[in-house]
Design an enzyme around this catalytic site. Structure first.
Site, PDB file in Angstrom:
ATOM      1  N   PHE A 239       1.176  -1.061   0.068  1.00 42.80           N
ATOM      2  CA  PHE A 239      -0.255   0.231   0.253  1.00 42.80           C
ATOM      3  C   PHE A 239       1.045   1.163  -0.072  1.00 42.80           C
ATOM      4  CE2 PHE A 239      -2.113  -3.221   3.117  1.00 42.80           C
ATOM      5  CZ  PHE A 239      -3.006  -4.126   1.509  1.00 42.80           C
ATOM      6  N   ASN A 635      -8.408  -7.526 -16.352  1.00 43.35           N
ATOM      7  CA  ASN A 635      -9.502  -8.857 -16.076  1.00 43.35           C
ATOM      8  C   ASN A 635     -10.200  -8.433 -14.890  1.00 43.35           C
ATOM      9  OD1 ASN A 635      -9.477 -10.802 -13.669  1.00 43.35           O
ATOM     10  ND2 ASN A 635      -7.680 -11.733 -14.495  1.00 43.35           N
ATOM     11  N   GLU A 709      -6.144   2.270  -7.097  1.00 48.43           N
ATOM     12  CA  GLU A 709      -6.180   3.614  -5.782  1.00 48.43           C
ATOM     13  C   GLU A 709      -7.173   4.249  -6.007  1.00 48.43           C
ATOM     14  OE1 GLU A 709      -1.467   4.603  -4.689  1.00 48.43           O
ATOM     15  OE2 GLU A 709      -1.774   3.799  -6.682  1.00 48.43           O
TER      16      GLU A 709
HETATM   17 MO1  MOS Z   1       0.591   3.227  -3.838  1.00 47.42          MO
HETATM   18  S1  MOS Z   1       0.675   4.340  -2.287  1.00 47.42           S
HETATM   19  O1  MOS Z   1       1.047   4.504  -5.119  1.00 47.42           O
HETATM   20  O2  MOS Z   1       2.078   2.000  -3.428  1.00 47.42           O
END
Ligand code: MOS
Length: 743
Positions: A239, A635, A709
């Protein structure tokens, strides 16, 4: 919850299950600390209990007396380590605070590492390290005495005379919002294992950036990058927290070198709060001036973000918030607030999560002021240009709203707060937009095709949970015209061809674009022409074998380099080495988003139902509906998983997550998964994901916009907006908790 894999639609690939699914569910997938090394010694970190001050003495006698303790590393014997430049915009190090003392610059700074024959001995030794400090009063966060404020120097969007537009607007809205500190808390902890073989070191470490790990570790150790081999086959959540070099990596590698033995470190959950990065707390002030028709003439967004003393880290998401609608004029500014904290960093959807939360909350407030439906307010301000005149490559926002609103049943909403009720439960319906910049970077790939129709694809990509192996395999299968189960995909090794950081949601676009190029070149060679004819078309009967035998080979290999339009011609060189500074840079050069000639973003519309108990004020979220458009979907199954996970994280941001800081000593207090709240199954009921077809040939050859994201952007605002609709109470500071709703 509808759990079936979605049917492929126009411009969507097949919903293939993950290639590594079986390995993961059977426990066979090897994460970095699972890798078997010969006779490892074990390391345990000692971290600072103060946030600011100086180490005055170190007494290692008791620790060294613990049986099995081999060596203890402190600032007194680690001077060989070099400094890696802090990478404020990706690449480099997570922080410029890389020394283990004597100066202490944040709570939980690494001050020693004990290495022993067993983990238990190392841990006992670590508890027996005695360090004395001269403590100074630390500044914890916003409003803390001694915290200093600085304007960011990045160029931020400005257009027209926004203050004047605000003054003269028929309807004015001014509101302040805030978001708390959050920590990534990947289930896989921060681990490093280093093994030397003469002058060469192999580093097993969960990584979002193999070439960053390799090159930055080389700089840290003062050795040639060819002597560093990074391995990270699987990553158990990242993340953004595993994208840059943390101070622990060099320390473990140095220890292994000195001891002449592999050293393995698995930092504890609480240490992960301070030895890696986090999402900084932010504050926002928004001023909107609109006409009675809802058209926004003026948008002003000021942001403040907490960071460490030395590092100018900011996400500055006004770059996004100020461009997402057709505002007449915009004025933006961002300040960093420097306190005695570890340096924050990228955390899933870093710029947009806090800034779009503020924007989308403010739009809901404006809709209330205008007595206008919040979806209609977005429609009125939907535009193919931003205030600076930049145009969109594609923009499917209102298509997303229309499909999500329909699925949600939005037309049955009565706008008056508190007007929808089910017994003791007040029902609130809210919505908000999700935006995420489409990034892409220079990448390379190697593809091999055998006469028997089996292929191997090699990219130094990162299986961080997104399904990259599967989508890369799908791209190769499609271009080579062979079934997916005949494609072998290799990732997670710095000896493979370089690709950018798995950050900024670029990985699918970058890797698929280069794999496509390599496959097409290979097919052109196989077919003896330049047409990218597929094996499938060519291989009737023994046609494939015939073609290979005509060429006199049993295998064809193609290596491709892809530099996206708009990137520097030397973007690839920058990924591998830094030609200017003669350092091993490992710098990812991502283009796209708002940086190019056109605005390129993936988008979505999220609708949320909340239920607030009329007496206890308990908040539940029984229903989430999100519709998302992100170009070509490789996918739909892995895409849906990403978006679903994102929306659940959004609920977490809205209602659960916050790292609490004791302001007296600038220390995190809930640094464990018992006290750091995240949603459990009971907190999330129906999550409905709609994939909206979108074709965009301008973003990249594969037509892929990132979506990893995207899903968690907007959810927190949608929840807050729904809570307002349920209760008439506007909570502007996250997370929203029941005490905010007591009346
Ligand atoms: Mo993401 S925060 O660009 O790994």
């Amino acid at each position: 919850m509808s759990r079936a894999a979605p049917e492929p639609k126009e411009n969507m690939g097949k919903p293939e299950p993950r290639l590594e699914a079986r390995l993961k569910v059977t426990g066979e997938a090897r994460y970095a600390s699972d890798e078997q090394v010969n006779n490892p010694a074990f390391a345990f970190l000692v971290t600072s209990p103060i946030a600011r001050g100086t180490i005055t003495s170190i007494d290692l006698d008791a620790a060294k007396a613990v049986p099995g303790v081999l060596e203890i590393f402190t600032h007194q014997n680690t001077g060989d380590l070099k400094t890696v430049k802090f990478g404020s915009s990706g690449g480099g190090a997570t922080t410029s605070i890389q020394d283990f003392g004597p100066k202490i610059q944040h709570d939980g700074q690494i001050v020693a590492m004990v290495v022993a024959d067993t983990l238990e001995q190392a841990r006992e030794g670590a508890f027996k390290v005695k360090i004395s400090y001269q403590a100074e009063h630390p500044s914890a966060t916003f409003d803390s005495e001694g915290a200093t404020t600085k304007a960011v120097t990045k160029t931020l969007p400005q257009a027209g005379d926004a203050p004047k537009g605000f003054e003269s607007a028929a309807v004015q809205l001014e509101a302040a919002y805030s978001t708390p500190t959050q920590h990534h808390n990947p289930i896989e902890l921060f681990t490093t294992t280093a093994v030397w073989n003469n002058d060469q070191v192999t580093i097993y470490e969960p990584s979002q950036f193999m070439y960053g790990l390799k090159n930055n570790a080389a700089t840290k150790l003062g050795i040639h990058a060819d002597n560093v081999h990074g391995i990270s086959h699987f990553v158990g959540g990242a993340f953004g927290s595993k994208a840059q070099l943390t101070p622990r990596t060099g320390l473990v590698a140095l220890a292994a070198k000195r001891l002449g033995r592999p050293v393995k470190l698995v930092a504890t959950r609480d240490q992960g709060f301070t030895i890696a990065t986090y999402r900084a707390e932010t504050r926002h002030n928004i001023r909107i001036g609109a006409g009675k028709d809802g058209k926004i003439a003026s948008f002003q967004h000021q942001g403040w973000e907490v960071t460490s003393r030395p590092d100018d880290y900011s996400v500055a998401g006004v770059e996004d918030s100020a461009r997402m609608y057709g505002f007449g004029a915009v004025k933006t500014e961002v300040h960093t607030v420097h306190a005695d904290r570890n340096t924050p960093g990228f955390m899933r959807s870093p710029p947009v999560v806090p800034y779009i939360y503020a924007l989308e909350s403010a739009l809901d407030e404006l809709a209330v002021k205008l007595n206008m439906d919040p979806v209609e307010l977005r429609r009125v301000n939907d535009s193919m240009k931003d205030a600076t005149g930049k145009e969109w490559s594609s923009r499917s926002l209102m298509k997303c709203y229309d499909q999500a609103a329909q699925a949600f049943g939005w037309s049955k909403r009565t706008p008056q707060p508190g007007s929808m009720r089910d017994g003791d439960w007040l029902i609130g319906w809210g919505c908000a937009s999700a935006f995420y910049p489409t990034h892409i970077g220079a990448a390379t790939a190697r593809v091999q095709l055998n006469a028997d129709g089996r292929a191997t694809v090699q990219v130094a990509a990162h299986e961080i949970g997104t399904g990259v192996m599967t989508v890369v395999g799908q791209m190769a299968a499609e271009r080579l015209g062979i079934p997916l189960d005949q494609v072998r995909v290799e990732v997670g090794d710095s000896k493979l061809p370089p690709v950018p950081v798995a950050g900024g949601s670029n990985q699918t676009a970058s890797c698929c674009s280069v794999v496509m190029k390599a496959c097409d070149a290979l097919m052109a060679r196989l077919n003896g022409n330049n047409a990218p004819e597929t094996v499938g078309k060519a291989a009737n009967g023994n046609a494939l074998a015939d073609r290979f035998s005509r060429l006199g080979v049993s295998m064809l290999e193609e290596y491709a380099e892809f530099i996206p339009p708009g990137a520097e011609p030397n973007a690839l060189t920058g990924l591998i080495t830094n030609p200017i500074k003669q350092l091993y840079a490992g710098t990812p050069t991502l283009v796209g988003g708002s940086k190019g000639k056109k605005l390129m973003y993936a988008m979505g519309a999220e609708f949320v139902e909340v239920r607030v108990h009329a007496q206890t004020r308990e908040i539940r979220v029984p229903r989430l509906v999100g519709a998302f458009a992100a170009g070509h979907v490789m996918n739909p199954r892995t895409a849906r998983s990403q978006l679903m996970g994102g929306m659940i994280w959004g609920v977490s941001s809205a209602l659960h997550e916050a790292t609490e800081i004791d302001k007296r000593n600038a220390r995190y207090t809930n640094d464990n998964l018992a006290d750091y709240h995240i949603p459990v199954n009971a907190d999330v009921q129906d999550v409905d994901i709609i994939l909206v077809p979108e074709i965009d040939h301008e973003v990249n050859p594969a037509g892929v916009k990132g979506m990893g994201e995207l899903g968690n952007v907007g959810t927190a605002a949608a929840v807050a907006n729904a809570v307002y609709h349920a209760t008439g109470i506007r909570v502007r500071d996250l997370p929203l908790r029941l005490e905010n709703l007591l009346v």
